[in-house]
Design a protein around this motif. Sequence first.
Motif, PDB file in Angstrom:
ATOM      1  N   ARG A 121       0.826  -1.214   0.000  1.00  0.00           N
ATOM      2  CA  ARG A 121       0.000   0.000   0.000  1.00  0.00           C
ATOM      3  C   ARG A 121       0.858   1.262   0.000  1.00  0.00           C
ATOM      4  NH1 ARG A 121      -5.208  -0.825   4.032  1.00  0.00           N
ATOM      5  NH2 ARG A 121      -6.182  -2.558   2.904  1.00  0.00           N
ATOM      6  N   ALA A 122       1.879   1.266   0.845  1.00  0.00           N
ATOM      7  CA  ALA A 122       2.746   2.446   0.920  1.00  0.00           C
ATOM      8  C   ALA A 122       3.454   2.679  -0.407  1.00  0.00           C
ATOM      9  CB  ALA A 122       3.773   2.264   2.041  1.00  0.00           C
ATOM     10  N   THR A 123       3.882   1.602  -1.057  1.00  0.00           N
ATOM     11  CA  THR A 123       4.590   1.723  -2.329  1.00  0.00           C
ATOM     12  C   THR A 123       3.700   2.328  -3.405  1.00  0.00           C
ATOM     13  OG1 THR A 123       5.971  -0.187  -1.770  1.00  0.00           O
ATOM     14  CG2 THR A 123       5.875   0.456  -4.094  1.00  0.00           C
ATOM     15  N   ILE A 124       2.489   1.818  -3.529  1.00  0.00           N
ATOM     16  CA  ILE A 124       1.584   2.301  -4.583  1.00  0.00           C
ATOM     17  C   ILE A 124       1.071   3.705  -4.265  1.00  0.00           C
ATOM     18  CG2 ILE A 124      -0.626   1.888  -5.717  1.00  0.00           C
ATOM     19  CD1 ILE A 124      -0.058  -1.120  -5.388  1.00  0.00           C
ATOM     20  N   LEU A 125       0.673   3.953  -3.015  1.00  0.00           N
ATOM     21  CA  LEU A 125       0.195   5.291  -2.643  1.00  0.00           C
ATOM     22  C   LEU A 125       1.283   6.340  -2.853  1.00  0.00           C
ATOM     23  CD1 LEU A 125      -1.805   4.566   0.652  1.00  0.00           C
ATOM     24  CD2 LEU A 125      -2.745   5.302  -1.552  1.00  0.00           C
ATOM     25  N   GLY A 126       2.497   6.017  -2.425  1.00  0.00           N
ATOM     26  CA  GLY A 126       3.599   6.958  -2.586  1.00  0.00           C
ATOM     27  C   GLY A 126       3.908   7.231  -4.038  1.00  0.00           C
ATOM     28  N   THR A 127       3.893   6.201  -4.878  1.00  0.00           N
ATOM     29  CA  THR A 127       4.207   6.369  -6.300  1.00  0.00           C
ATOM     30  C   THR A 127       3.149   7.209  -7.004  1.00  0.00           C
ATOM     31  OG1 THR A 127       5.331   4.217  -6.320  1.00  0.00           O
ATOM     32  CG2 THR A 127       4.729   5.161  -8.443  1.00  0.00           C
ATOM     33  N   VAL A 128       1.875   6.947  -6.724  1.00  0.00           N
ATOM     34  CA  VAL A 128       0.788   7.719  -7.358  1.00  0.00           C
ATOM     35  C   VAL A 128       0.870   9.189  -6.944  1.00  0.00           C
ATOM     36  CG1 VAL A 128      -1.709   8.060  -7.437  1.00  0.00           C
ATOM     37  CG2 VAL A 128      -0.758   5.750  -7.617  1.00  0.00           C
TER      38      VAL A 128
END
Length: 487
Positions: free
Chosen positions: A241-248
């Motif tokens: 979740r942190a990876t995808i939220l941060g990237t977006v």
Amino acid sequence: MKADNTPTGDDTKSGSPDRTPGKGMFGLPTATALVIGSVIGTGVFALPTALAPYGPISLVAFVLVTVGALALACTFGALSKRVRGSGGPYVYARDAFGDFAGFLNAWSYWITAWAGNAAIVVAWVGYVEVFWNTGHAKAWSIVIAMVGLWIPAVINLSGVRNMAVTQIVTTVLKFVPLLFMATVGLLFIKAHNFGAFNASGTSAGAAISAAAAIALFSYLGIETASVAAGRVRDPQRNVGRATILGTVGCAVVYILGTVTVFGTVSNAALQKSAAPFTDSADAIFGGRWAGQAVAVAAIVSGLGALIGWTLIVAEMPMAAAKDRLFPAAFGRTRKGVPAFGIVSSTLLASVLTAVSYSQFEKVFTTLVLLSVVTAVIPYIFSAGAQLYWLLTRGRQTRWPHLLRDCGVSAVALAFSFWSLAGSGYQAVYYGLFCLLLGLPVYIWLKAARNEYGETPVIPAGEPSMTLAPAGPPQPVAPVDTPVVHTT
């Protein structure tokens, strides 16, 4: 994919020791802040200048890079659910392809991290010099860079809690001004500032590929939550979740912010700018107060990124050291942080920064491309590890989901190869040279292990995560004798 916390695959190969739940660990907000804080450094503040020689066609490259970065983010999120522990690309490559692949990833990523810190601090110096050393005297630029490298090192050495608090504060302070520039700034765009669509003088394909290699640097760090997964609370849920939220979040700010700068500063002026977002703010609001406010945000942003990367630069080598695939000194911790790794990597970044100022005219771009080459190698192995897992262990996955996951991983793999090709011959040469320098280190480490009867040295008080060595050779059973397998 499993939704629970049960290890899957060869999770015992994790390069991180078990931690007491909740003690000195990151929740989802801190893990997301680590991703955003590591991705958004001063690179985005200097990126428009590095992309200006290609013109607005570089925005096409930016969109393509964003798609590839999201594919990588999904890949890291999926891998973090299967292989537990800190180390990110290192543990994924080792789980899928063995010790040597794991070592190459740890070595390459380690180079990426401290070379990337050198690039971040060079861009950071450009914004500090909005207020001081406005003449850009090289000697003082180097002094400022050293301060920018060692303050984050001291913060990290003071303990994980101080690092986490500082990371959240700096992420908020830098994200808000960038978001403001990426929204309000769009209202002040003037078409004539964009210049020729392809200003590079090369073919469109070559320009997009070269611009993409530079743009990829702005996304380096999307994997940081997986690298520090051993410090994340409920990692199987929160790392992805942190990876995808941060990237977006970073993608939105990046693309809109770069469009704003391209549309408010002329292309000719942008190519010579040391602080493009400052110049853009001055053009939008007039005077110097707005540009100086953006410069302050860039300075805070750079420090936040350097704080995050200074931890990450030592985290993967520490995971490899626990598995005796990196020098044992990198496994030593002080106040919960890998002190030797932090100090040694900061020293290397300091030397590279000083040398770059004296040897290269385009310091930032040169360091960026070197960092991209050494980062793409772990990305290739990670995407390959995910494809390998899906094709060999994912047979029970439903076909629609399997095809979807294979497609995402294939995009991530193709994107990584494309970025490597676009980095240019010089960057690939330097990157490959640095990568192969690790071969003597691996030989030395392998010789120190059980193959030659020597006892590896493990730091006192630090548990080893290495798999138990195989026992003595067993006699081969006759052909007509049934073999009984025991555990």
